[in-house]
Design a protein around this motif. Structure first.
Motif, short mmCIF file in Angstrom:
data_model
loop_
_atom_site.label_atom_id
_atom_site.label_comp_id
_atom_site.label_asym_id
_atom_site.label_seq_id
_atom_site.Cartn_x
_atom_site.Cartn_y
_atom_site.Cartn_z
N HIS A 209 0.99 -1.05 0.04
CA HIS A 209 0.14 0.01 -0.20
C HIS A 209 0.85 1.35 -0.12
O HIS A 209 0.36 2.15 -0.68
N LEU A 210 1.71 1.19 0.88
CA LEU A 210 2.93 2.41 1.06
C LEU A 210 3.77 2.75 -0.53
O LEU A 210 3.81 3.67 -0.85
N PHE A 211 4.07 1.32 -1.03
CA PHE A 211 4.62 1.49 -2.31
C PHE A 211 3.80 2.21 -3.21
O PHE A 211 4.17 2.90 -4.05
N LEU B 236 -2.45 -4.13 -8.25
CA LEU B 236 -2.31 -4.87 -7.04
C LEU B 236 -3.60 -5.52 -6.67
O LEU B 236 -3.62 -6.38 -5.78
N ARG B 237 -4.78 -4.77 -6.93
CA ARG B 237 -6.02 -5.13 -6.58
C ARG B 237 -6.33 -6.52 -7.11
O ARG B 237 -7.17 -7.32 -6.63
N ILE B 238 -5.59 -7.02 -8.32
CA ILE B 238 -5.74 -8.34 -8.85
C ILE B 238 -5.55 -9.47 -7.85
O ILE B 238 -6.09 -10.65 -7.66
N ASP C 193 -15.36 4.30 -6.15
CA ASP C 193 -14.00 3.46 -6.46
C ASP C 193 -13.10 4.01 -5.37
O ASP C 193 -12.53 5.26 -5.58
N THR C 194 -12.63 3.42 -4.43
CA THR C 194 -11.78 3.71 -3.52
C THR C 194 -10.33 3.67 -3.85
O THR C 194 -9.52 3.25 -3.26
N ASN C 195 -10.04 4.58 -4.70
CA ASN C 195 -8.71 4.83 -5.37
C ASN C 195 -8.09 6.06 -4.77
O ASN C 195 -8.43 6.33 -3.84
N PHE C 196 -7.30 6.56 -5.59
CA PHE C 196 -6.24 7.54 -5.16
C PHE C 196 -7.23 8.80 -4.70
O PHE C 196 -6.87 9.35 -3.86
N ILE D 175 -8.54 -13.39 -0.19
CA ILE D 175 -7.54 -12.46 0.47
C ILE D 175 -8.12 -11.45 1.32
O ILE D 175 -7.56 -11.15 2.32
N GLU D 176 -9.20 -10.87 0.89
CA GLU D 176 -9.61 -9.96 1.81
C GLU D 176 -10.40 -10.26 3.10
O GLU D 176 -10.31 -9.63 3.98
N THR D 177 -10.91 -11.47 2.85
CA THR D 177 -11.49 -12.20 4.17
C THR D 177 -10.08 -12.47 5.21
O THR D 177 -10.42 -12.03 6.32
N ILE D 178 -9.13 -12.72 4.68
CA ILE D 178 -7.72 -13.01 5.39
C ILE D 178 -7.49 -11.52 6.22
O ILE D 178 -7.09 -11.60 7.33
#
Length: 205
Positions: free
Chosen positions: A21-23, A42-44, A113-116, A51-54
């Motif tokens: 995320h920081l990258f 990265l969202r892929i 869209d929770t993007n930039f 993965i989101e559940t984890i």
């Protein structure tokens, strides 16, 4: 499995995501489109049910186990690093609760869209920036201070003639420098970012 071990595993899981995320945020130096393009890539890997559940489970476990460990660690904290480790842990727990809730609300309630642009709307709008700049900045710095506290406790060897305490201080300095670099990108080189109209709901317009 002990609470400390569970806390370590969940923390490691979250740390991997935070580093990515920081990258992604650092890449905003090259513009919003670059940030969004890399985020989509990265969202892929992380934006899928498994993965989101984890990740969400790791955040929950990290907070609960951290609160349990706090009861004992605050009694044994002697050094400045130990105390900083506790306080940054508390702040990160609060930040994660707020941040994760905000992102999920943005996605499922506001349908954004929770993007930039979702992330930088408050940063680049006065007077909201008076809250969001220290809010985000302290979170990034706290992450590195928290890591430094762990490093100082676990590391037993000198590296390049640097003691564990000195190594930990370098980690903190790196965190400060990285925070400034990230803000440089998220604010369009400190010139401000104009957010698209659909994100105006985030800044009260």
């Amino acid at each position: 499995m002990t609470t400390k071990k569970i806390h370590y595993i969940s923390g490691l899981t979250i740390t991997i995501f935070i580093i990515l995320h920081l990258f992604n945020h650092i890449c905003s130096i090259f513009g919003a489109e670059t940030h969004i393009s890399i985020m989509n890539t990265l969202r892929i890997f992380y934006r899928n049910f498994f993965i989101e559940t984890i990740l969400l489970a790791a955040v929950f476990v990290q907070i609960i186990s951290g609160l349990k460990l706090l009861k004992t660690s605050r009694k044994t904290a002697i050094s400045a690093f130990d105390k900083l480790h506790i306080w940054t842990g508390i702040y990160l727990a609060i930040f994660l609760i707020i941040h994760v809730s905000a992102v999920l609300s943005g996605r499922f309630y506001l349908h954004l869209d929770t993007n930039f642009y979702f992330g930088v709307a408050g940063l680049n709008t006065f007077p909201l920036s008076l809250f969001f700049i220290p809010y985000y900045g302290l979170a990034i710095v706290s992450f590195f201070v928290h890591i430094a506290g762990i490093h100082n406790k676990k590391m037993k060897h000198t590296v390049l003639n640097l003691t564990p305490a000195q190594q930990s201080k370098i980690i903190i300095v790196f965190g400060f420098c990285l925070t400034l670099l990230i803000f440089f990108g998220l604010t369009n080189h400190f010139q401000g970012v104009k957010t698209p109209a659909e994100y105006n709901v985030l800044i009260g317009k």
